[in-house]
Design a protein around this motif. Structure first.
Motif, mmCIF file in Angstrom:
data_model
loop_
_atom_site.group_PDB
_atom_site.id
_atom_site.type_symbol
_atom_site.label_atom_id
_atom_site.label_comp_id
_atom_site.label_asym_id
_atom_site.label_seq_id
_atom_site.Cartn_x
_atom_site.Cartn_y
_atom_site.Cartn_z
ATOM 1 N N TRP A 46 -12.871 -40.718 -24.544
ATOM 2 C CA TRP A 46 -12.894 -41.169 -23.153
ATOM 3 C C TRP A 46 -13.619 -42.506 -23.016
ATOM 4 O O TRP A 46 -13.255 -43.333 -22.169
ATOM 5 N N HIS A 106 -11.322 -45.259 -23.923
ATOM 6 C CA HIS A 106 -10.363 -45.430 -22.834
ATOM 7 C C HIS A 106 -11.017 -46.127 -21.646
ATOM 8 O O HIS A 106 -10.376 -46.944 -20.964
ATOM 9 N N ASP A 113 -11.056 -49.816 -22.306
ATOM 10 C CA ASP A 113 -9.723 -50.396 -22.092
ATOM 11 C C ASP A 113 -9.443 -50.598 -20.605
ATOM 12 O O ASP A 113 -8.902 -51.640 -20.199
ATOM 13 N N GLY A 149 -2.473 -40.668 -19.755
ATOM 14 C CA GLY A 149 -2.001 -42.023 -20.028
ATOM 15 C C GLY A 149 -0.573 -42.266 -19.581
ATOM 16 O O GLY A 149 -0.198 -43.410 -19.280
#
Length: 419
Positions: free
Chosen positions: A111, A114, A117, A266
């Motif tokens: 996580w 992510h 990102d 996603g």
């Protein structure tokens, strides 16, 4: 031997100064306050009290005023991991505590990557938000750092770093099969096919060499670039399939659950991200030029741009709300993973558990509770959205509709079945 470390922890003196240093909070008291009061000179260390808690809250609040950064998030995460390790060490032993903490760390790392990102994608929006502009600055710095590393790798050429073993092997292989003539500068390939072609008769060699160089200098590099791009797109799914599917016997349930949920999320996140991009593009390249054009055409006179201003304000509100909700959800999932816990989100959790199955409740390495998997929590007329803190369950206490009308509906259904 393992219990020696437990006794060692008890021998460490934990006072106010130690706790404040752990949180990175300096003592706010000034030496001038004690200049004329020699009886109340500050001690080097004091016991933990309510004043310590007050200083911690004030210090953390002062840090938050400057904005949340990635360093703050990392400090909180490692503090949680340390506290959890200590608690589990007293509950089980050091070995079990280390394994459980590592499992939570791996699940949280998914996580966290992510989150980085998303921050890099939303950096232009985060720079405009009051308390999250520091995250936007961190994203800009990370982006510039990655660009600088890429330029450095290009300048270094074949001199790759030791921490990039794949590139080291590739450069060693390509450099080993190529020989450059120092006099003519012509490239010669040292491989079985090239050696066979070099030993061919001259009439045949004249016809084969053009196709040979075309394949080596044109076809093979294109195939390599295509495979590299394909692998970059597929490597995440391949790693997921290899670890959580093929090697699920050796992969803890907590990691498989969070990784699967992250992949399913996603698929939906791409629509949210592209919506933010399109809204930001419309605001920057459509509305702002229209507003400037109206000001230029008016020749300095007052013109009505209320419609454009209203659209920009509406887009700002939509963008900020979506970005805050998106990042808030990822941070929420991140802290659950670090603690080794699960959470419920309709539709996505059901699809996740269709892939990974129910939680093995008998294993201490499986993490927290998943009350939505229990039959007694599912038997409700309306699907539940809340299953208690950390998924511990509510025993249908918080289902207002079921508590008011559930019994009457169940009686009606029983009567119909009897008929």
């Amino acid at each position: 031997m393992l219990y020696f470390f437990k006794l060692l922890l008890l021998s460490i003196k934990i006072d106010e100064e130690t706790v404040l240093k752990w949180f990175g909070i300096a003592d706010t008291s000034s030496p001038l306050d004690y200049m004329y009061d020699y009886n109340n000179l500050p001690q080097k260390s004091t016991d933990i009290s309510l004043t310590t808690f007050k200083l911690i809250v004030e210090g953390l609040w002062n840090k938050v005023q400057d904005g949340l950064t990635l360093a703050d998030i990392e400090n909180i995460l490692f503090f949680i991991l340390f506290v959890r390790f200590i608690i589990l060490a007293f509950r089980y032993n050091l070995k079990t505590s280390f394994f459980i903490t590592c499992i939570g760390f791996c699940a949280g790392y998914l996580w966290y990557r992510h989150l980085i990102d998303l921050i890099s994608m939303y950096r232009n929006v985060l720079l405009k938000l009051p308390y999250l502009n520091a995250l936007g600055k961190d994203a800009v710095q990370l982006r510039s750092l990655h660009r600088q590393m890429y330029l450095t790798d290009l300048k270094m050429g074949d001199l790759t770093h030791w921490y990039n073993p794949g590139q080291v092997l590739y450069n060693g292989f390509t450099k080993g099969i190529v020989h450059i003539d120092p006099e003519s500068g012509q490239r010669f390939y040292i491989d079985p096919i090239s050696m066979i072609i070099s030993n061919l008769p001259d009439p045949i060699k004249e016809n084969v060499i053009p196709a040979y160089y075309k394949i080596y200098n044109g076809v093979i590099p294109k195939i390599y670039n295509t495979c590299t791009k394909f692998w970059n797109q597929l490597s995440g799914i391949a790693a997921y399939a290899l670890i959580t599917r093929i090697g699920k016997r050796y992969c803890p349930y907590l990691i498989r659950w969070h990784w699967t949920l992250l992949l399913i999320m996603g698929m939906v996140e791409s629509f949210i991200i592209y919506f933010i991009y399109r809204a930001h593009y419309f605001q920057t390249y459509i509305l702002l030029p229209q507003k400037k054009a109206l000001a230029i055409n008016a020749g300095g006179l007052m013109t009505s741009t209320a419609d454009i201003d209203l659209q920009m304000q509406f887009l700002n509100a939509c963008i900020c709300t979506i970005v805050l909700a998106h990042l808030g959800f990822v941070i929420f999932a991140l802290f659950h993973a670090i603690w080794g816990q699960y959470f419920y989100f309709p539709f996505f959790v059901e699809n996740t558990e269709l892939h990974v199955g129910p939680r093995p409740s008998t294993s201490i390495y499986s993490g927290g509770q998943t009350a939505w998997q229990l039959p007694e929590e599912k038997n409700t007329l309306i699907p539940k959205l809340w299953y208690g803190w950390f998924g511990r369950g509510t025993n249908n206490k918080w289902n207002l509709f079921d508590s008011l009308f559930g019994k009457s509906f169940k009686k009606i259904f029983k009567r119909k079945k009897k008929r």
